[in-house]
Write an enzyme that holds these catalytic residues in place. Structure first.
Site, PDB file in Angstrom:
ATOM      1  N   THR A 160       0.870  -1.206  -0.237  1.00  0.00           N
ATOM      2  CA  THR A 160      -0.094   0.367  -0.200  1.00  0.00           C
ATOM      3  C   THR A 160       1.011   0.494   0.225  1.00  0.00           C
ATOM      4  OG1 THR A 160       0.031  -0.210   2.219  1.00  0.00           O
ATOM      5  CG2 THR A 160      -1.838  -1.277   1.507  1.00  0.00           C
ATOM      6  N   ASP A 161       1.761   1.152   0.370  1.00  0.00           N
ATOM      7  CA  ASP A 161       3.168   2.528   0.665  1.00  0.00           C
ATOM      8  C   ASP A 161       3.717   2.376  -0.805  1.00  0.00           C
ATOM      9  OD1 ASP A 161       4.556   3.612   2.992  1.00  0.00           O
ATOM     10  OD2 ASP A 161       3.002   1.471   3.567  1.00  0.00           O
ATOM     11  N   VAL A 162       3.853   1.673  -1.687  1.00  0.00           N
ATOM     12  CA  VAL A 162       4.357   1.107  -3.062  1.00  0.00           C
ATOM     13  C   VAL A 162       3.463   1.707  -3.623  1.00  0.00           C
ATOM     14  CG1 VAL A 162       4.534  -0.204  -4.529  1.00  0.00           C
ATOM     15  CG2 VAL A 162       5.797  -0.418  -2.461  1.00  0.00           C
TER      16      VAL A 162
ATOM     17  N   GLY B  38       2.626   5.967  -3.114  1.00  0.00           N
ATOM     18  CA  GLY B  38       4.233   6.179  -3.569  1.00  0.00           C
ATOM     19  C   GLY B  38       4.295   6.592  -5.771  1.00  0.00           C
TER      20      GLY B  38
END
Ligand SMILES: CC(C)(COP(=O)(O)OP(=O)(O)OC[C@H]1O[C@@H](n2cnc3c(N)ncnc32)[C@H](O)[C@@H]1OP(=O)(O)O)[C@@H](O)C(=O)NCCC(=O)NCCSC(=O)C(=O)O
Length: 393
Positions: free
Chosen positions: A168-170, A173
Site C-alpha cells: 500500500t505504501d508502494v 508512492g
C-alpha cells in the site's frame, strides 16, 4: 542527457516508505530532491534492520538515492523558517506527517503557497485529511487490514494474510509521483501550484481494481483464493516434478494451446472447459486434472514447451534465483552506487526506461545531514545559482 524532471526541485519532508519512494522516483527522473529530517535523522527506516551496511539500513537504501540530506529541527521557529525559505524556491513539497502536524507548524499548503503560489504540495497520510479517521497514524499493515487486502489474501486454511511487501505504501508512492507530475503539467497551463491530499487507504482501495469491481457488481464478498484467480482458470500455481510453476491462461486460444501439450486429450475437447466462464465453474476438476499432467515434467521442460506455444508461465523464484536470472541482468535491474563512507551499495534499479530523457543515478542514499553545508551556503542564499526557475510562465 538531461532527465525528464531536470530543473524541478522537490522539498521532501517525508519519511518511511510511501513518500520517500515517490521522491526517489522523481529524483531518478532528474529532480533535485532535498530530504529534510530532524537533526540526527528522523527517518525511522534508518533504524529498520538488520541488515545494515556500515550503519546504513537496507530498508533506507531502497528508497533514498538521488537525494541530498539536510537536517532541520521543525520543532523550532528557526527550523520552520529554513523550510519556508527552501519552499520559496521549490517546485514541490511532499510530507507524510499526521493530519494537523504541518498546520500546527505553520507549514500547511495555505501558508507555503502564499510564499510560493507555484508550489505543488503533496500530503501523504494514512487515511486522508478528511473523514473520521483523518487524525490516525497509518502503517501499511493497518491499511492492508482495513482496505480489504488481507481478506482476499491467503487461503481458507491460513485465514487473512498480508502481502510480503508494504504494497500500500508502494501504490501510494506511485500515485504520489503521478499526481505530482500531473500537477507540474497543469502548472504549465495555469501558472499555479495546487494541493494533493493522498492517503494510503485511498490508494489501497483504488488498487483493488477488479476485486472491488467484482464486489460492487455482484455484492458477493470475495474470499481468500490463495494462488487462484477469482475470474480466470487455469491461472494458478502447479507442482512440476521439481518445484512450483505458475501457468496463466487468459483466453481460449491459450487454453487450447496448453491442451495440445497434455497427454490427456479429453481435457481440450471437454465442452465444460471450452470457455473461461465454464472453466471457472469447473475450477476444481480442471485444476486436479492439470496437476496430474504438470507433475510429469520439470519446471524447465514446461517453461520451454509453454513458451514455444506462447502460453504465459514462469517458475516461482526465490530472491537468489531472481537476482542471478539473465533476464534481470539483461534489463539492468540492479545498480551499484558508491557512498564514500558506507561503501558500494547494490540497489534495485529504476524500471523506467525513457529513450530521450533516461533516469540517472547521481547520488547514493545520503547520511542524515550530509548536505547541510550546501543548504547553508548555496540553496537559501542564491537559489538562482541552482538553476531553479520560479518565474511564472
Ligand atoms: C509514519 C507515521 C505512522 C509515524 O507516526 P508518528 O511517529 O507518531 O508521528 P509523526 O509522523 O507525526 O512524527 C514523528 C515525530 O518525529 C518528529 N519529526 C519528524 N521530522 C522532524 C523534524 N524534521 N524536526 C523535528 N521533529 C521531527 C515529529 O514532530 C514527531 O514528534 P513528536 O510529535 O514528538 O512525536 C505517521 O507519520 C503517518 O501515519 N504518516 C502517514 C502515512 C505514512 O506515510 N505511513 C508510513 C508508511 S510506511 C510503512 O507502513 C511500512 O514501511 O511498512
Amino acid at each position: 542527457m538531461a532527465g525528464a524532471l531536470d530543473g524541478v526541485r522537490v522539498l521532501d519532508l517525508s519519511r518511511v516508505l510511501a513518500g520517500p519512494y515517490a521522491t526517489m522516483i522523481l529524483g531518478d527522473l532528474g529532480a533535485d530532491v532535498i530530504k529534510i529530517e530532524a537533526p540526527g535523522g528522523s527517518d525511522d527506516t534508518r533504524f529498520w534492520g538488520p541488515p545494515f551496511q556500515n550503519g546504513m539500513s537496507a530498508y533506507y537504501t531502497a528508497v533514498n538515492r538521488n537525494k541530498r540530506s539536510v537536517t532541520v529541527d521543525l520543532k523550532t521557529e528557526q527550523g520552520r523558517e529554513t523550510v519556508r525559505r527552501l519552499a520559496e524556491t521549490a517546485d514541490v513539497v511532499i510530507h507524510n506527517f499526521k493530519t494537523g502536524t504541518m498546520d500546527k507548524w505553520g507549514l500547511d499548503y495555505e501558508a507555503l503557497s502564499r510564499l510560493n503560489p507555484r508550489l505543488i504540495y503533496c500530503s501523504i497520510t494514512g487515511f486522508g485529511e478528511t473523514g473520521p479517521l483523518a487524525s490516525l497514524p497509518g502503517y501499511d499493515y493497518i491499511i492492508q487490514a482495513m482496505s480489504g487486502w488481507m481478506s482476499i489474501n491467503g487461503t481458507a486454511d491460513t485465514g487473512p494474510l498480508k502481502v510480503g511487501v508494504a504494497v500500500t505504501d508502494v501504490f501510494t508512492g506511485l500515485y504520489a509521483a503521478i499526481a505530482v507530475e500531473a500537477a507540474l503539467l497543469a502548472r504549465e497551463k495555469t501558472g499555479r501550484g495546487q494541493k494533493i491530499d493522498l492517503s494510503l487507504f485511498d490508494c489501497a482501495v483504488s488498487a483493488l481494481v477488479n476485486v472491488a469491481a467484482n464486489y460492487l457488481m455482484s455484492g458477493d464478498i470475495p474470499q481468500p483464493l490463495g494462488n487462484e484467480h477469482p475470474n480466470i482458470v487455469p491461472y494458478s500455481t502447479y507442482e512440476a516434478s521439481d518445484g512450483p510453476i505458475v501457468i496463466a491462461v487468459g483466453n481460449d486460444r491459450q487454453f487450447q494451446a496448453l491442451c495440445s501439450l497434455l497427454s490427456d486429450r479429453s481435457i481440450g475437447s471437454d465442452p465444460r472447459f471450452q470457455t473461461n466462464p465454464g472453466r471457472v465453474a469447473h475450477r476444481d476438476e480442471l485444476n486436479r486434472r492439470l496437476n496430474e499432467e504438470i507433475k510429469r515434467r520439470t519446471r524447465a521442460e514446461w517453461q520451454r514447451l509453454l513458451a514455444e506455444k506462447g502460453i504465459p508461465c514462469g517458475p516461482v523464484q526465490t530472491m537468489d534465483e531472481l537476482f542471478r536470472h539473465p533476464q534481470t541482468d539483461a534489463r539492468h535491474m540492479t545498480v551499484t552506487m558508491h557512498h564514500p563512507t558506507v561503501g558500494p551499495l547494490k540497489l534495485v534499479a529504476s524500471p523506467l526506461k525513457l529513450s530521450g530523457t533516461p533516469v540517472s543515478y547521481r547520488l547514493p542514499p545520503p547520511l542524515a545531514g550530509e548536505h547541510n553545508n550546501e543548504a547553508e551556503t548555496r540553496w537559501q542564499n542564491d537559489p538562482e545559482a541552482e538553476g531553479n526557475d520560479n518565474e511564472s510562465p
